[in-house]
Scaffold this motif. Structure first.
Motif, PDB file in Angstrom:
ATOM      1  N   VAL A 171       0.701  -1.137   0.145  1.00  0.00           N
ATOM      2  CA  VAL A 171       0.320   0.322   0.364  1.00  0.00           C
ATOM      3  C   VAL A 171       1.023   1.467   0.266  1.00  0.00           C
ATOM      4  N   GLY A 172       0.159   2.241  -0.381  1.00  0.00           N
ATOM      5  CA  GLY A 172       0.536   3.358  -0.382  1.00  0.00           C
ATOM      6  C   GLY A 172      -0.002   4.392  -0.935  1.00  0.00           C
ATOM      7  N   PRO A 173       0.604   5.917  -1.532  1.00  0.00           N
ATOM      8  CA  PRO A 173       0.228   6.804  -2.345  1.00  0.00           C
ATOM      9  C   PRO A 173       0.731   6.947  -3.638  1.00  0.00           C
ATOM     10  N   SER A 174      -0.109   6.664  -4.492  1.00  0.00           N
ATOM     11  CA  SER A 174       0.757   6.492  -6.067  1.00  0.00           C
ATOM     12  C   SER A 174       2.042   7.425  -6.745  1.00  0.00           C
ATOM     13  N   GLY A 175       2.557   6.862  -7.112  1.00  0.00           N
ATOM     14  CA  GLY A 175       4.289   6.384  -7.820  1.00  0.00           C
ATOM     15  C   GLY A 175       5.179   6.615  -5.896  1.00  0.00           C
ATOM     16  N   ALA A 176       4.977   5.562  -5.324  1.00  0.00           N
ATOM     17  CA  ALA A 176       5.372   4.669  -4.596  1.00  0.00           C
ATOM     18  C   ALA A 176       6.361   3.899  -4.469  1.00  0.00           C
ATOM     19  N   GLY A 177       6.404   3.330  -6.433  1.00  0.00           N
ATOM     20  CA  GLY A 177       6.279   2.264  -7.025  1.00  0.00           C
ATOM     21  C   GLY A 177       6.531   0.714  -6.562  1.00  0.00           C
ATOM     22  N   LYS A 178       4.865   0.633  -6.044  1.00  0.00           N
ATOM     23  CA  LYS A 178       3.969  -1.288  -5.975  1.00  0.00           C
ATOM     24  C   LYS A 178       4.184  -1.333  -6.887  1.00  0.00           C
ATOM     25  N   SER A 179       3.550  -0.975  -8.412  1.00  0.00           N
ATOM     26  CA  SER A 179       3.159  -1.533  -9.476  1.00  0.00           C
ATOM     27  C   SER A 179       4.914  -1.703  -9.797  1.00  0.00           C
TER      28      SER A 179
END
Length: 624
Positions: A418-426
């Motif tokens: 989890v985390g905000p958009s652009g955090a590197g999850k994808s």
């Protein structure tokens, strides 16, 4: 105030101009059909001999008429040679047409195989329409090499040499005058041929940009219409079409200077032969029969020369396209990047996590960053997956996506990112699938570095549902069996019903054979998402990777989906990305990311106490 259409030149800013091909690079395409080409060469020799015999027979006929002798079998022999040359020419034309089609087919197969095996970074750095243009438009130009170039060149060369020898025997002086005229025309053509090749290469580049513009507009047609941007997009694509037209006109102008050269050479040569030859006949140095024979050979000399000039134009255009084809064929495939000693996976290390990240760092290649920046500027918005933030002057201030990420996914556990958009999850899921490799650190699967696995074997371990997972044009069954081609109809229907797609299955009497339309247009957004999840659930992969898999679902379908995933994940490892924390609060482990860094790990209750970012996210979603 109406805005002007954005220039598409910037969209290819990250792509250098393709190399120019040489004729040597064309030879492998031709040598695949060398047996047919040998037959064509033999036919060219026989046909040229039949054609060269005709002026000699005409000379004999004229001489016999002058001497009052009977023509005898010479007339029938001449007719036989004319018919033989025509039949041979027709069969030769058929063989070359068929072989030209085979060359196009072969080059398309090679291109398609290469393109579909390219690294993901190449697709991120290039435009789809340009790649499609290379498969379609560029390969078609290779057809002209055989049908217009090679046939004219081989047959014409034999005729040229044969006519040259015969004319030398008949009257060397007349031949010398002809050679001077023809020599000037050859020099002109050679000077123009290089300009044709460069102009053709530029035109094919522009056609590729045009295809990209059309593909962009069609694939986003609903957004374009809803944004009132139809006229701007139309103007932009028309600008590209106009530029391609301009380059085509340039080629036409250069070609128009090449083609008349043969005509001028023929006319001047004919005037020289009639003038000087007539004088030599009058002086008794040459007979009328020899002059007529010489004139016929003159036509056989200049006619293939004109064909050769046309062949030069065709071949140079084909070489311009071949440069773009060869550029793609020379790119390494994704599998070529596998470790030389990559072998079948060893037994899992006892006690090792299913997946482990050890101080992983990553940044996209410069070409990908440049392409995404250009696309973002062109469309006047930043792509969400570019992971770039811009200062007020438009300069990227942070290109590193992951900055030392470490976490472990225990075997059989459910872990959430989890985390905000652009955090590197994808990006983390992309690295697990080895669409990219980390620029630092290591990723381990069952205790082994993922780079020690062949990519195909590695990916067989995962059922992957990407963010905005596409629906392929085709049927429900074809979409489901993409990762499990041997799945039975019963298995397909079972998994569809498990994700609440039973009504879609029953919507058409065709069942699994029901079409879903281009990009799944006949399905709703939620149905497309559930179909993608069903595709992953149908596989026997021990690890599921889900990227925002329930973002488009309503409450009822989300609950059904969670139940289906729970059932499927009972004996599997699950790594899921979610913005809605309500879908992951019961996970065994939640990893919180911000700006490419892990800022917290633990259960929902632990993170509420320990991690301010997670606590804020939970508060905004009314989970605290």
């Amino acid at each position: 105030m109406t805005r002007t259409a954005p220039s598409r030149r910037r969209g290819r800013g990250a792509q250098p101009e393709g190399p120019r091909a040489t004729f040597r690079q064309l030879l492998p395409f031709l040598f695949e059909h060398k047996k047919v080409l040998v037959v064509v060469a033999v036919l060219s020799i026989v046909g040229a001999a039949a054609s060269l015999a005709q002026p000699l027979l005409v000379g004999q006929l004229i001489a016999r008429v002058q001497q009052g002798q009977t023509l005898g079998a010479l007339v029938w022999l001449l007719i036989g040679f004319v018919i033989a040359a025509s039949v041979i020419s027709g069969y030769q034309h058929y063989l070359l047409q068929r072989t030209g089609t085979a060359v196009v087919y072969s080059s398309r197969r090679k291109l398609i195989a290469r393109i579909l095996h390219l690294p993901i970074s190449e697709f991120d750095a290039r435009r789809t329409g340009d790649l499609v243009s290379r498969v379609g438009t560029d390969t078609t130009l290779l057809y002209a090499v055989l049908t217009q170039g090679l046939a004219d060149a081989v047959g014409g060369a034999i005729l040229f040499v044969g006519a040259l020898i015969a004319m030398l025997i008949i009257d060397p002086l007349l031949l010398l005058l002809i050679v001077v005229v023809i020599g000037v025309s050859v020099v002109v053509v050679v000077l123009l041929s290089g300009r044709i090749r460069s102009a053709s290469a530029a035109q094919q580049e522009k056609v590729g940009e045009l295809a990209s513009g059309v593909e962009r507009g069609i694939s986003s047609i609903r957004t374009v219409r809803a944004s009132g941007a139809t006229e701007r997009e139309t103007a932009a694509v028309e600008d590209l079409a106009g530029e391609a037209y301009g380059l085509g006109v340039r080629i036409a102008k250069i070609s128009s200077m090449v083609v008349p050269v043969a005509g001028v050479a023929l006319q001047l040569s004919l005037l020289v032969v009639l003038g000087v030859g007539g004088f030599r006949v009058a002086s008794g140095a040459l007979t009328i029969a020899s002059l007529v024979t010489f004139i016929m050979f003159l036509f056989m000399l200049v006619m293939p020369l004109g064909q050769a000039f046309g062949a030069i134009t065709s071949v140079n255009q084909a070489l311009g396209a071949l440069g773009r084809i060869q550029e793609v064929l020379d790119l390494p495939t994704e599998t070529q990047d596998d470790e030389p000693d990559a072998v079948a996976a060893a037994a899992p290390v006892v006690g090792a996590p299913a997946i482990e990240f050890r101080d992983v760092r990553f940044r996209y290649p410069d070409a990908v960053i440049a392409a995404r920046e250009a696309a973002a500027k062109e469309a006047q918005f930043l792509l969400a997956d570019a992971h770039l933030e811009r200062a007020s002057d438009g300069i990227p201030i942070d290109r590193d996506v992951l900055k030392g990420v470490s976490f472990a996914v225990p075997r059989g556990a459910r872990v959430a990112l989890v985390g905000p958009s652009g955090a590197g999850k994808s990006t983390i899921l992309s690295l697990i699938e080895r669409f990219y490799d980390p620029t630092g650190g290591s990723i381990r699967l069952a205790g082994h570095d993922v780079r020690t696995y062949p990519r195909e074997q590695l990916r067989a371990q995962f059922g992957y549902v990407e963010q905005d997972a596409p629906t392929l044009a085709g049927t429900l069954g074809e979409n489901l069996r993409l990762a499990a081609p041997d799945a039975s109809d019963a298995d397909c229907e079972r998994v569809l019903r498990s994700v609440n797609l039973g009504d879609v299955l029953e919507r058409s009497p065709l069942g699994l054979d029901a079409p879903v339309g281009e990009d799944g247009v006949m399905l709703s957004g939620g149905e497309r998402q559930r179909l993608a999840i069903a595709r992953a659930l149908l596989t026997e992969a021990p690890i599921l990777l889900l990227d925002e898999s329930t973002s488009s679902l309503d409450g009822v379908n989300e609950q059904r989906m969670r139940e289906a995933i729970d059932a499927a994940a009972a004996d599997r490892t699950l790594l899921v990305i979610a913005h809605r924390l309500s879908t992951v609060v019961d996970s065994d482990l939640i990893v919180v990311l911000q700006n490419g860094v892990v800022v917290g790990q633990g259960t929902h209750a632990e993170l509420i106490e320990s991690t301010p970012l997670y606590r804020d996210l939970a508060r905004h979603q009314l989970l605290v």
